[in-house]
Every structure is written in structure tokens, then in C-alpha cells.
Design a protein around this motif. Structure first.
Motif, PDB file in Angstrom:
ATOM      1  N   LEU A  46      88.893  68.505  55.058  1.00 36.38           N
ATOM      2  CA  LEU A  46      89.167  69.499  54.019  1.00 36.38           C
ATOM      3  C   LEU A  46      88.970  68.894  52.632  1.00 36.38           C
ATOM      4  N   GLY A  47      89.464  67.674  52.444  1.00 34.17           N
ATOM      5  CA  GLY A  47      89.332  67.028  51.143  1.00 34.17           C
ATOM      6  C   GLY A  47      87.884  66.778  50.759  1.00 34.17           C
ATOM      7  N   LYS A  48      87.088  66.268  51.691  1.00 37.24           N
ATOM      8  CA  LYS A  48      85.688  65.966  51.387  1.00 37.24           C
ATOM      9  C   LYS A  48      84.862  67.231  51.170  1.00 37.24           C
ATOM     10  N   LEU A  49      85.224  68.310  51.857  1.00 36.79           N
ATOM     11  CA  LEU A  49      84.490  69.567  51.679  1.00 36.79           C
ATOM     12  C   LEU A  49      84.982  70.348  50.464  1.00 36.79           C
ATOM     13  N   GLY A  50      86.103  69.911  49.886  1.00 33.37           N
ATOM     14  CA  GLY A  50      86.617  70.572  48.693  1.00 33.37           C
ATOM     15  C   GLY A  50      87.224  71.929  48.966  1.00 33.37           C
ATOM     16  N   VAL A  51      87.826  72.097  50.149  1.00 31.43           N
ATOM     17  CA  VAL A  51      88.450  73.371  50.511  1.00 31.43           C
ATOM     18  C   VAL A  51      89.917  73.133  50.835  1.00 31.43           C
ATOM     19  N   HIS A  52      90.658  74.232  50.998  1.00 32.58           N
ATOM     20  CA  HIS A  52      92.102  74.121  51.161  1.00 32.58           C
ATOM     21  C   HIS A  52      92.622  74.741  52.450  1.00 32.58           C
ATOM     22  N   SER A  53      91.733  75.087  53.359  1.00 34.44           N
ATOM     23  CA  SER A  53      92.187  75.649  54.630  1.00 34.44           C
ATOM     24  C   SER A  53      91.148  75.376  55.701  1.00 34.44           C
ATOM     25  N   THR A  54      91.604  75.385  56.943  1.00 36.41           N
ATOM     26  CA  THR A  54      90.692  75.220  58.073  1.00 36.41           C
ATOM     27  C   THR A  54      89.630  76.311  58.074  1.00 36.41           C
ATOM     28  N   LEU A  55      90.063  77.539  57.791  1.00 30.55           N
ATOM     29  CA  LEU A  55      89.126  78.662  57.817  1.00 30.55           C
ATOM     30  C   LEU A  55      88.018  78.490  56.788  1.00 30.55           C
ATOM     31  N   ALA A  56      88.372  78.024  55.584  1.00 32.43           N
ATOM     32  CA  ALA A  56      87.358  77.810  54.554  1.00 32.43           C
ATOM     33  C   ALA A  56      86.402  76.689  54.954  1.00 32.43           C
ATOM     34  N   ALA A  57      86.930  75.643  55.599  1.00 33.71           N
ATOM     35  CA  ALA A  57      86.070  74.555  56.069  1.00 33.71           C
ATOM     36  C   ALA A  57      85.089  75.061  57.119  1.00 33.71           C
ATOM     37  N   VAL A  58      85.582  75.894  58.025  1.00 32.99           N
ATOM     38  CA  VAL A  58      84.725  76.462  59.070  1.00 32.99           C
ATOM     39  C   VAL A  58      83.645  77.346  58.449  1.00 32.99           C
ATOM     40  N   ALA A  59      84.031  78.160  57.458  1.00 32.18           N
ATOM     41  CA  ALA A  59      83.058  79.036  56.801  1.00 32.18           C
ATOM     42  C   ALA A  59      81.972  78.216  56.110  1.00 32.18           C
ATOM     43  N   LEU A  60      82.371  77.151  55.404  1.00 31.25           N
ATOM     44  CA  LEU A  60      81.394  76.302  54.721  1.00 31.25           C
ATOM     45  C   LEU A  60      80.461  75.636  55.728  1.00 31.25           C
ATOM     46  N   ALA A  61      81.032  75.141  56.824  1.00 31.07           N
ATOM     47  CA  ALA A  61      80.217  74.461  57.833  1.00 31.07           C
ATOM     48  C   ALA A  61      79.209  75.412  58.467  1.00 31.07           C
ATOM     49  N   ARG A  62      79.640  76.648  58.724  1.00 31.45           N
ATOM     50  CA  ARG A  62      78.716  77.630  59.299  1.00 31.45           C
ATOM     51  C   ARG A  62      77.538  77.862  58.365  1.00 31.45           C
ATOM     52  N   ARG A  63      77.837  78.002  57.067  1.00 27.69           N
ATOM     53  CA  ARG A  63      76.761  78.256  56.105  1.00 27.69           C
ATOM     54  C   ARG A  63      75.853  77.051  55.946  1.00 27.69           C
ATOM     55  N   ALA A  64      76.380  75.875  56.223  1.00 26.95           N
ATOM     56  CA  ALA A  64      75.552  74.671  56.157  1.00 26.95           C
ATOM     57  C   ALA A  64      74.754  74.468  57.440  1.00 26.95           C
ATOM     58  N   GLY A  65      74.964  75.342  58.426  1.00 24.64           N
ATOM     59  CA  GLY A  65      74.192  75.267  59.663  1.00 24.64           C
ATOM     60  C   GLY A  65      74.735  74.304  60.694  1.00 24.64           C
ATOM     61  N   ILE A  66      76.015  73.929  60.576  1.00 27.47           N
ATOM     62  CA  ILE A  66      76.602  72.994  61.536  1.00 27.47           C
ATOM     63  C   ILE A  66      76.965  73.753  62.819  1.00 27.47           C
ATOM     64  N   PRO A  67      76.511  73.285  63.973  1.00 23.68           N
ATOM     65  CA  PRO A  67      76.840  73.985  65.226  1.00 23.68           C
ATOM     66  C   PRO A  67      78.222  73.598  65.722  1.00 23.68           C
ATOM     67  N   PRO A  68      78.889  74.479  66.461  1.00 23.54           N
ATOM     68  CA  PRO A  68      80.187  74.127  67.046  1.00 23.54           C
ATOM     69  C   PRO A  68      80.018  73.132  68.180  1.00 23.54           C
ATOM     70  N   ALA A  69      81.110  72.477  68.529  1.00 24.28           N
ATOM     71  CA  ALA A  69      81.084  71.561  69.670  1.00 24.28           C
ATOM     72  C   ALA A  69      80.776  72.343  70.938  1.00 24.28           C
ATOM     73  N   ASP A  70      80.044  71.719  71.843  1.00 26.04           N
ATOM     74  CA  ASP A  70      79.680  72.383  73.099  1.00 26.04           C
ATOM     75  C   ASP A  70      80.910  72.595  73.971  1.00 26.04           C
TER      76      ASP A  70
END
Length: 244
Positions: free
Chosen positions: A220-244
């Protein structure tokens, strides 16, 4: 139609006015969690809401997407409090789209703000309308959205297009933030994307829950967000796939 606004008198009055139309049925919710329960209930009854009017100033927690409740509950926000209006608003839109893909969000705004409107549209909002608009104008927007149109006030159009163009740079910035994570932190983030809570992540990666908590807070700190949900949203937009 569902109206979500923390000012209950406004939301309920608007729902009453809209419901006077022969082709409109509107109800109000005073928070995002309450709205999520109503959306779940209406879908279970076979009559899901088609449009949700969202106040751009909502401060309630965003709904967890399907399978993410554990992840959201398992991570404490880093110091510094909640994020700004736009990040929280886009997290709400992201989560609603994840949980209710057919739902069409329309933003209810106290003022026109091109950067915020652009973020809302990029997150999946279908329209933007000022709260001081006439009921006739609001109905025009809602009916257009139901025809799969996107509605934006003409005065906002130039500013929103400019912001969306800038978003190309923001996408690169999101990728840079993700690249700042260590391999282990990236593994944890991918588990978060898969909706795993802290205990499940610990079992999957053979780590202690305390270590996973530390990794989650670092993410959360490195991504500059304040919640798990915001981190997930940012990761999705960056094209990061979920764990298998």
C-alpha cells in the motif's frame, strides 16, 4: 434505479421525485455498504438495478468485489488516513463493476470538476450530472445511459478529453509503482488480486500472518494508496494478473 448519497434527505427526496415518472422506480441508500446490500438483494430476487446514481463525495468504504472481503478485512490502512475524493470514488466504481458488471454508474456532482469526471469515466462511469440540474435533465441522462450512451456536460468535455489524454502518462506511472515492489510484495499483491485474505496468503506463500500483514502494508505504501481495494484497482489498471 438506486441513488447513493450520504445526505439521506436529498437521496430520498430525489428517489420520490423520480419514482413519480411512470417508467422509473427509484430507491435511496445512505452509504456504499447499504447500497451493496440492496444491489445484492435485488439481484437475488431477479430484478437487478440497472442504474446507480453515485454522489461524487461519498466517504463510505467501497464494497469488496466478489471474493475480496477477506483481503479487505485482513489489511489495516497505513498511517495518514483515507485517500482523496477521486481515488475513493474510482475504487467504489471499480468494485461495483466487478460485483455487478451490468450496472451503469452515473455520478451526481456538487460541482463540475474535469479531473474527477475523467477519473470516473475511466473507471467505468456512464454519465456525470450536477446536483442542481433539473429533474428533466437527470431523466434525460438516465434514459440515455440505459441506451448505452455516455453523458457529459458540454462545459466539461474539453477538460475531460485533456485529462484522459494525460491518463496515458498515468498508466506508465502505475506500471512504475508496481515495478518498485519486491518479488515477494508482488506475489502478495497478486494474491490480493485473487481475493485472498491475510491468512490465506500466509498459507499459500508459507509465511506468518504477521509477515503477510507487513508485506501488505508495504505494498500500500509503495503504491501510494490507503486501502486494499485501491491497491487492487491500481494493479488491475497496470495489467497485473491475479495469482493462479
Amino acid at each position: 434505479m438506486l441513488i447513493v448519497d450520504e445526505h439521506r434527505v436529498f437521496a430520498e427526496s430525489l428517489a420520490t421525485a423520480l419514482s413519480a415518472e411512470p417508467d422509473v422506480e427509484a430507491v435511496a441508500a445512505g452509504s456504499v455498504p447499504a447500497a451493496t446490500q440492496m444491489l445484492d438483494r435485488s439481484r437475488a430476487m431477479g430484478s437487478p438495478f440497472q442504474v446507480v446514481l453515485l454522489d461524487t463525495g461519498l466517504t463510505s468504504a467501497a464494497p469488496a468485489a466478489a471474493g475480496e472481503e477477506g483481503a479487505a478485512a485482513g489489511t489495516a490502512p497505513p498511517p495518514g488516513g483515507a485517500g482523496g475524493q477521486a481515488p475513493e470514488m474510482t475504487a467504489v466504481i471499480d468494485a461495483l463493476h466487478e460485483r455487478f458488471p451490468a450496472l451503469r454508474p452515473v455520478m451526481l456532482a456538487t460541482e463540475d470538476d474535469a479531473p474527477v469526471a475523467a477519473r470516473a469515466l475511466a473507471a467505468g462511469a456512464c454519465g456525470w450530472i450536477a446536483k442542481d440540474s433539473s429533474l428533466a435533465q437527470l431523466l434525460l441522462v438516465v434514459r440515455g445511459v440505459l441506451r448505452d450512451e455516455t453523458h457529459l456536460p458540454p462545459a466539461l468535455l474539453t477538460g475531460v478529453l485533456r485529462e484522459l489524454t494525460r491518463d496515458r502518462h498515468h498508466r506508465s506511472e502505475r506500471q512504475r509503482l508496481v515495478e518498485s515492489l519486491t518479488p515477494r510484495e508482488l506475489e502478495v499483491l497478486r494474491c490480493m488480486l485473487a481475493g485472498l485474505g491475510r491468512k490465506a496468503v500466509a498459507e499459500r506463500l508459507y509465511l506468518s500472518p504477521h509477515t503477510v500483514r507487513t508485506h501488505m502494508q508495504n505494498v500500500l505504501g509503495k503504491l501510494g494508496v490507503h486501502s486494499t481495494l485501491a491497491a487492487v484497482a491500481l494493479a488491475r489498471r497496470a495489467g497485473i494478473p491475479p495469482a493462479d
